[in-house]
Design a protein around this motif. Structure first.
Motif, mmCIF file in Angstrom:
data_model
loop_
_atom_site.group_PDB
_atom_site.id
_atom_site.type_symbol
_atom_site.label_atom_id
_atom_site.label_comp_id
_atom_site.label_asym_id
_atom_site.label_seq_id
_atom_site.Cartn_x
_atom_site.Cartn_y
_atom_site.Cartn_z
ATOM 1 N N MET A 1 100.879 -65.956 -9.111
ATOM 2 C CA MET A 1 100.948 -67.394 -9.273
ATOM 3 C C MET A 1 102.158 -67.756 -10.146
ATOM 4 S SD MET A 1 98.048 -69.863 -10.846
ATOM 5 C CE MET A 1 97.559 -71.093 -9.677
ATOM 6 N N THR A 2 102.915 -68.755 -9.750
ATOM 7 C CA THR A 2 104.131 -69.174 -10.448
ATOM 8 C C THR A 2 103.799 -69.940 -11.728
ATOM 9 O OG1 THR A 2 105.266 -69.339 -8.332
ATOM 10 C CG2 THR A 2 106.289 -70.458 -10.187
ATOM 11 N N TYR A 3 104.510 -69.630 -12.791
ATOM 12 C CA TYR A 3 104.392 -70.336 -14.061
ATOM 13 C C TYR A 3 105.471 -71.411 -14.077
ATOM 14 C CZ TYR A 3 103.473 -70.970 -19.039
ATOM 15 O OH TYR A 3 103.124 -71.492 -20.251
ATOM 16 N N ARG A 4 105.084 -72.663 -14.266
ATOM 17 C CA ARG A 4 106.015 -73.786 -14.129
ATOM 18 C C ARG A 4 106.335 -74.434 -15.482
ATOM 19 N NH1 ARG A 4 106.557 -74.405 -8.880
ATOM 20 N NH2 ARG A 4 104.888 -73.726 -7.505
ATOM 21 N N VAL A 5 107.642 -74.505 -15.780
ATOM 22 C CA VAL A 5 108.139 -75.060 -17.036
ATOM 23 C C VAL A 5 109.081 -76.216 -16.717
ATOM 24 C CG1 VAL A 5 109.431 -74.580 -19.156
ATOM 25 C CG2 VAL A 5 108.050 -72.772 -18.096
ATOM 26 N N CYS A 6 108.915 -77.338 -17.419
ATOM 27 C CA CYS A 6 109.817 -78.477 -17.259
ATOM 28 C C CYS A 6 110.343 -78.896 -18.628
ATOM 29 C CB CYS A 6 109.099 -79.650 -16.598
ATOM 30 S SG CYS A 6 110.173 -81.065 -16.224
ATOM 31 N N PHE A 7 111.669 -78.975 -18.750
ATOM 32 C CA PHE A 7 112.322 -79.404 -19.986
ATOM 33 C C PHE A 7 112.579 -80.899 -19.893
ATOM 34 C CE2 PHE A 7 113.310 -74.954 -19.471
ATOM 35 C CZ PHE A 7 113.111 -74.445 -20.746
ATOM 36 N N VAL A 8 112.333 -81.622 -20.992
ATOM 37 C CA VAL A 8 112.463 -83.074 -20.957
ATOM 38 C C VAL A 8 113.247 -83.599 -22.159
ATOM 39 C CG1 VAL A 8 111.215 -85.266 -20.818
ATOM 40 C CG2 VAL A 8 110.241 -83.226 -19.744
ATOM 41 N N CYS A 9 114.263 -84.420 -21.859
ATOM 42 C CA CYS A 9 114.989 -85.161 -22.894
ATOM 43 C C CYS A 9 114.955 -86.644 -22.495
ATOM 44 C CB CYS A 9 116.412 -84.628 -23.085
ATOM 45 S SG CYS A 9 117.542 -84.924 -21.709
ATOM 46 N N THR A 10 115.893 -87.426 -22.945
ATOM 47 C CA THR A 10 115.850 -88.866 -22.687
ATOM 48 C C THR A 10 116.305 -89.226 -21.277
ATOM 49 O OG1 THR A 10 116.273 -89.254 -25.038
ATOM 50 C CG2 THR A 10 116.549 -91.128 -23.567
ATOM 51 N N GLY A 11 117.552 -88.908 -20.950
ATOM 52 C CA GLY A 11 118.102 -89.336 -19.666
ATOM 53 C C GLY A 11 118.276 -88.238 -18.650
ATOM 54 N N ASN A 12 117.995 -86.995 -19.020
ATOM 55 C CA ASN A 12 118.103 -85.844 -18.132
ATOM 56 C C ASN A 12 119.534 -85.590 -17.663
ATOM 57 O OD1 ASN A 12 116.844 -84.790 -14.911
ATOM 58 N ND2 ASN A 12 116.871 -83.593 -16.777
ATOM 59 N N ILE A 13 120.499 -85.810 -18.579
ATOM 60 C CA ILE A 13 121.887 -85.500 -18.228
ATOM 61 C C ILE A 13 122.569 -84.593 -19.261
ATOM 62 C CG2 ILE A 13 122.247 -87.522 -16.774
ATOM 63 C CD1 ILE A 13 123.857 -88.736 -19.168
ATOM 64 N N CYS A 14 121.946 -84.361 -20.409
ATOM 65 C CA CYS A 14 122.575 -83.516 -21.438
ATOM 66 C C CYS A 14 121.683 -82.340 -21.832
ATOM 67 C CB CYS A 14 122.918 -84.335 -22.691
ATOM 68 S SG CYS A 14 124.114 -85.656 -22.424
#
Length: 163
Positions: A1-14
């Motif tokens: 089973m795949t482990y899913r990670v999402c990184f989050v900042c303000t605008g998703n450009i930096c």
């Protein structure tokens, strides 16, 4: 089973695309390519559909990472399919925990620098957007330092699932 990670900042450009690119490379180097899915998004949709900031792309590529990216906004419905949501600063952490539909899903949100034992008390990755290139370099250093500990934590989770 795949482990899913999402990184989050303000605008998703930096910051979050930088973290996504670095962590994807680290997971691949560790042989976890097919076991870990890496993504990123922003708490706001200001830059949806845009590529990463050119300074982000430049710094990533100079350090051997991929720079291809299209910005998007984090959706609360994603919590159900994600194992870990990584906030780049405490403002994102609070915003994401408020978006989480349940307490269990809110507990999936962590600060990236909490995985860096040398970070001390300052766990924010500063937004380099309004500064100069050196801010992007510093951002990359912070992301790389935290990615080692994050990778160890993800590997531990995967091993726990296999047991």
């Amino acid at each position: 089973m795949t482990y899913r990670v999402c990184f989050v900042c303000t605008g998703n450009i930096c910051r979050s695309p930088m973290a996504e690119s670095v962590f994807r490379a680290r997971a691949a180097e560790a042989g976890l390519d097919g076991l870990v899915a890496v993504d990123s998004a922003g708490t706001d949709g200001w830059h949806e559909g845009e590529h990463a900031d050119p300074r982000t792309v430049s710094v990533l590529e100079e350090h051997g990472y991929g720079g291809a990216h299209v910005a998007r906004r984090f959706e609360p419905s994603w919590f159900a399919r994600l194992d870990l949501v990584i906030a780049l600063d405490t403002g994102h952490l609070r915003a994401l925990r408020r978006l989480a539909p349940t307490g269990e899903e809110a507990r999936k949100v962590r600060l990236l620098r909490s995985y860096d034992p040398t970070a001390g008390d300052d766990l924010d990755v500063p937004d380099p957007y309004y500064g100069h290139r050196d801010g992007f370099e510093r951002c990359l250093e912070m992301v790389e330092a935290a990615s080692t500990g994050l990778l160890a934590a993800v590997r531990e989770e995967l091993e726990g699932r296999a047991a």
